[in-house]
Design a protein around this motif. Structure first.
Motif, mmCIF file in Angstrom:
data_model
loop_
_atom_site.group_PDB
_atom_site.id
_atom_site.type_symbol
_atom_site.label_atom_id
_atom_site.label_comp_id
_atom_site.label_asym_id
_atom_site.label_seq_id
_atom_site.Cartn_x
_atom_site.Cartn_y
_atom_site.Cartn_z
ATOM 1 N N LYS A 138 0.649 -0.819 0.118
ATOM 2 C CA LYS A 138 -0.210 -0.303 -0.035
ATOM 3 C C LYS A 138 0.533 1.182 0.340
ATOM 4 O O LYS A 138 2.059 1.377 1.151
ATOM 5 C CB LYS A 138 -1.516 -0.055 0.897
ATOM 6 C CG LYS A 138 -1.963 0.943 0.950
ATOM 7 C CD LYS A 138 -2.706 1.305 2.689
ATOM 8 C CE LYS A 138 -3.303 0.260 2.293
ATOM 9 N NZ LYS A 138 -4.499 0.427 3.613
ATOM 10 N N VAL A 156 1.380 5.067 0.439
ATOM 11 C CA VAL A 156 0.126 6.362 1.467
ATOM 12 C C VAL A 156 0.338 7.934 0.757
ATOM 13 O O VAL A 156 1.717 8.515 0.474
ATOM 14 C CB VAL A 156 0.863 5.726 3.031
ATOM 15 C CG1 VAL A 156 0.584 7.045 3.552
ATOM 16 C CG2 VAL A 156 0.986 4.716 3.226
ATOM 17 N N LEU A 181 -6.471 8.282 4.226
ATOM 18 C CA LEU A 181 -7.809 8.376 3.615
ATOM 19 C C LEU A 181 -7.813 7.899 2.654
ATOM 20 O O LEU A 181 -8.190 6.746 2.191
ATOM 21 C CB LEU A 181 -9.097 9.208 4.219
ATOM 22 C CG LEU A 181 -10.464 8.197 4.238
ATOM 23 C CD1 LEU A 181 -10.482 6.823 5.039
ATOM 24 C CD2 LEU A 181 -11.945 8.996 4.952
ATOM 25 N N SER A 208 -5.561 7.132 0.524
ATOM 26 C CA SER A 208 -4.766 6.016 0.375
ATOM 27 C C SER A 208 -5.529 4.873 0.223
ATOM 28 O O SER A 208 -5.002 4.024 -0.583
ATOM 29 C CB SER A 208 -3.213 5.590 1.410
ATOM 30 O OG SER A 208 -3.048 7.095 1.176
ATOM 31 N N ASP A 209 -6.514 4.367 1.695
ATOM 32 C CA ASP A 209 -7.250 3.600 1.681
ATOM 33 C C ASP A 209 -8.583 3.301 0.301
ATOM 34 O O ASP A 209 -8.222 2.316 0.064
ATOM 35 C CB ASP A 209 -7.834 3.463 2.849
ATOM 36 C CG ASP A 209 -6.969 3.454 4.429
ATOM 37 O OD1 ASP A 209 -6.184 2.897 4.032
ATOM 38 O OD2 ASP A 209 -8.017 4.126 5.277
ATOM 39 N N TYR A 210 -9.177 4.360 -0.172
ATOM 40 C CA TYR A 210 -9.898 4.211 -0.853
ATOM 41 C C TYR A 210 -9.002 3.586 -2.369
ATOM 42 O O TYR A 210 -9.662 3.366 -3.496
ATOM 43 C CB TYR A 210 -10.476 5.639 -1.546
ATOM 44 C CG TYR A 210 -11.066 6.135 -0.034
ATOM 45 C CD1 TYR A 210 -12.255 5.259 0.812
ATOM 46 C CD2 TYR A 210 -11.876 7.348 -0.096
ATOM 47 C CE1 TYR A 210 -12.767 5.582 1.472
ATOM 48 C CE2 TYR A 210 -12.396 7.504 1.616
ATOM 49 C CZ TYR A 210 -13.182 6.722 2.177
ATOM 50 O OH TYR A 210 -13.810 7.089 3.236
ATOM 51 N N TYR A 259 -6.086 2.084 -2.431
ATOM 52 C CA TYR A 259 -5.728 0.925 -2.573
ATOM 53 C C TYR A 259 -7.564 -0.699 -3.085
ATOM 54 O O TYR A 259 -6.915 -1.282 -3.362
ATOM 55 C CB TYR A 259 -5.103 0.339 -1.329
ATOM 56 C CG TYR A 259 -4.662 -0.537 -0.893
ATOM 57 C CD1 TYR A 259 -3.220 -0.645 -1.924
ATOM 58 C CD2 TYR A 259 -5.095 -1.795 -0.003
ATOM 59 C CE1 TYR A 259 -2.778 -2.296 -1.720
ATOM 60 C CE2 TYR A 259 -4.381 -3.063 -0.445
ATOM 61 C CZ TYR A 259 -3.719 -3.099 -1.275
ATOM 62 O OH TYR A 259 -2.296 -4.618 -0.946
ATOM 63 N N ALA A 260 -8.041 -0.082 -2.028
ATOM 64 C CA ALA A 260 -9.194 -0.377 -1.798
ATOM 65 C C ALA A 260 -10.449 -0.541 -3.983
ATOM 66 O O ALA A 260 -10.230 -1.935 -4.206
ATOM 67 C CB ALA A 260 -10.758 -0.500 -1.535
ATOM 68 N N SER A 280 -11.906 -5.107 -0.742
ATOM 69 C CA SER A 280 -12.787 -3.807 -1.328
ATOM 70 C C SER A 280 -13.398 -3.091 -1.316
ATOM 71 O O SER A 280 -13.556 -2.118 -0.534
ATOM 72 C CB SER A 280 -12.289 -3.742 -3.036
ATOM 73 O OG SER A 280 -12.361 -2.166 -3.637
ATOM 74 N N THR A 301 -13.359 -2.491 2.684
ATOM 75 C CA THR A 301 -12.779 -1.057 3.027
ATOM 76 C C THR A 301 -13.702 0.498 3.018
ATOM 77 O O THR A 301 -13.517 0.940 3.459
ATOM 78 C CB THR A 301 -11.026 -0.381 2.727
ATOM 79 O OG1 THR A 301 -10.234 -2.079 2.241
ATOM 80 C CG2 THR A 301 -10.626 0.183 2.550
#
Length: 575
Positions: free
Chosen positions: A184, A186, A192, A194-196, A198-199, A224, A227
């Motif tokens: 992942k 960042v 936040l 980064s999370d979206y 990556y999903a 996905s 998250t």
């Protein structure tokens, strides 16, 4: 506007009377102007962040002509690229590309690579949406080569992977996405996101695995989704539910339908019209009985709503563009007058009062002329808009109203659970969608620069079908750069009208458009093997439009047709 210009002319006279104050006032005015421009840009950015795209575009467009691109490289490129991205968001990809092209000469003068990367990425997105995948890869690759953080490069790589997915080259896309999901990345400013992101990568990789028949597709889909469910951005859930629906389509149709409904309901919550249309068409294929009828009626209503909103948006942006041109012309006129005043100031310092009176008089005449031309231009523009809207509305009424009414009647009076009735309904909906796209293309702006021959060729190729072959000859042999812009537009519209008539009425299986140059004349010969017409009996209302266009540029036109013997037309237009 009239009063403002009179005040400007008065100030011009004062300059002649007080030449010693000129330098101080110029510096003060320049500083004030820079502050005002920054305020306008901040205002445009604010409207953009609030998703008020028309207001944002208005202020970007207002500030653009006030920048000197040779001095204010960065702000000029930023403003143009912001306007271009708004055009991309509303689906005007060609207009967006034209704006981005204007930035290219100045990108090398800007040290920060972010501006060039944004321009190249936006061009890649435009080409992706117009199905020119080779050019899309070309510009995304240029963006990737620029310096940037790992997160920025990951975004560009994701765009490249999606181009390969659209080409069904899932193996190449898989290699890119596996590399991006291995660790992942960042985004330090907004973790936040980064999370979206990556999903989103996980879901895209799942799509590749699903199409390559590889395991773990479902596992990636569910990770996905988990998250994205933790966040507040519902828009990103659309692809999650759609992917799961595709996954269960064959083995568990009921679960596939449930996920399709979730995706559609999410699209309704975030008011994503394009996604709603796509998902309604998808639900029609999966549904039965009363639900099928409901989704069909919703699809027809949404199609009509989208047509009207796009027409309104196009007119709105056309107005902004038109009045921007008027303001630009007036600004250039005033700049020319200012330069003339300064020259006369140096030549006639001993006769300041007389010179001031003369310049004031000249400016007043120019103001009156400008005011008159402005009123005349508005009248002509309003008439042109009214004629265009009347023509478009007539076309929508004549071509789509009966089709929509027939589909509604068919949906109410027939059992849509039978395979034959359902397939016939889907074919009718596809026909309405195709007609809507064709009307949109017929009324779009025409590119007349060095890309004209490609634009004309692409338009002609859209009339090719499995039943009708359309070929061209000699189109690229003509040096279109030397041809007048209005003549190129007329040639484009005439050929478009001929092909539309061929498609609607002639039942032709073969049509050809031949171009050549003879003695400084463009010769265009059109022929098809359709059923033809009796020239003594046919109403010439349709042909009269074509004939009038050719005569307006001092051209010549000849028709030749007989029943069951095809249709021929020869056009000669002087250079």
């Amino acid at each position: 506007m009239y009063i403002d210009l009179i005040l400007i002319s008065f100030i011009g006279a004062v300059f002649f009377i007080n030449p010693n104050e000129k330098t101080v006032e110029k510096k003060s005015k320049k500083k004030y102007q820079a502050i005002e421009l920054d305020k306008l840009i901040k205002k445009a950015d604010k409207y953009y962040d609030e998703e008020k795209l028309d207001s944002a575009y208005y202020f970007y467009n207002k500030v653009l002509p006030l920048y000197d691109p040779e001095i204010d490289h960065t702000k000029y490129v930023y403003t143009l690229s912001s306007m271009a991205y708004i055009q991309t968001l509303i689906g005007n990809f060609i207009e967006s590309e034209e704006l981005l092209t204007k930035t290219l000469p100045y990108l090398s003068k800007i040290k920060e690579p972010i501006y060039a990367r944004n321009v190249y990425s936006n061009m890649g997105i435009n080409y992706y949406n117009t199905y020119d995948f080779e050019n899309s890869l070309f510009y995304h690759t240029k963006a990737l080569k620029l310096p940037g953080t790992p997160y920025k490069k990951a975004i560009v790589l994701n765009d490249i992977a999606h181009v390969y997915m659209e080409q069904n080259r899932y193996d190449i896309a898989t290699e890119i996405l596996e590399m991006l999901t291995a660790r992942k990345i960042v985004y330090k400013r907004e973790p936040l996101l980064s999370d979206y992101f990556y999903a989103s990568l996980q879901n895209s990789l799942g799509v590749c695995y699903f199409n390559l028949k590889k395991p773990k597709a479902l596992d990636l889909y569910l990770k996905s989704l988990a998250t994205n469910l933790q966040g507040t951005n519902k828009f990103i859930l659309l692809n999650n539910y759609k992917s799961l629906s595709d996954y269960y389509m064959e083995n568990n149709p009921e679960l596939a339908l449930q996920y399709a409904k979730k995706s559609y309901e999410t699209a309704r919550e975030v008011n994503a019209n394009s996604a709603k249309m796509e998902l309604l068409a998808y639900l029609i294929k999966l549904s039965k009985g009363s639900e099928l009828k409901k989704y069909t009626i919703d699809y027809i209503k949404l199609t009509d709503s989208v047509i009207n909103s796009r027409k309104s948006a196009r007119n709105q942006f056309t107005n902004i563009k038109y009045y921007s041109k008027i303001n630009k012309d007036e600004n250039l006129h005033l700049k020319a007058e200012k330069a003339e005043n300064e020259l006369k100031l140096q030549q006639h310092k001993t006769s300041n009062i007389i010179s001031g009176v003369i310049i004031t008089f000249i400016l007043t005449l120019c103001i009156i002329l400008s005011f008159y031309l402005s009123i005349k231009g508005r009248k002509q523009k309003n008439n042109a808009i009214q004629e265009s809207e009347t023509r478009i509305s007539n076309k929508l009424r004549n071509e789509l109203l009966n089709e929509v009414q027939n589909v509604l009647t068919y949906a109410k009076n027939n059992d849509l659970e039978t395979a034959d009735n359902k397939n016939e309904l889907l074919e009718s909906l596809e026909k309405i969608y195709s007609q809507t796209r064709n009307i949109s293309k017929e009324n779009s702006d025409i590119i007349t620069d060095k890309r004209y021959s490609l634009t004309l060729k692409n338009m002609i190729s859209t009339f090719k079908t499995t039943d009708t072959n359309v070929f061209t000859n000699g189109l690229t042999d003509i040096n279109w750069i030397k041809i007048d812009k209005n003549k190129k537009i007329i040639i484009y519209r005439v050929i478009q009208e001929l092909l539309v008539n061929m498609k609607k009425h002639s039942s032709a299986t073969l049509a050809g458009v031949n171009f050549k140059v003879i003695k400084k004349n463009i010769i265009i010969n059109y022929t098809d093997n359709g059923k033809g017409v009796n020239m003594n009996q046919v109403s010439k209302s349709g042909l009269q439009i074509i004939e009038n266009r050719i005569l307006n540029v001092k051209g010549e036109i000849q028709f030749e047709s007989n029943p069951d013997n095809g249709f021929k037309i020869s056009i000669k237009i002087p250079f």
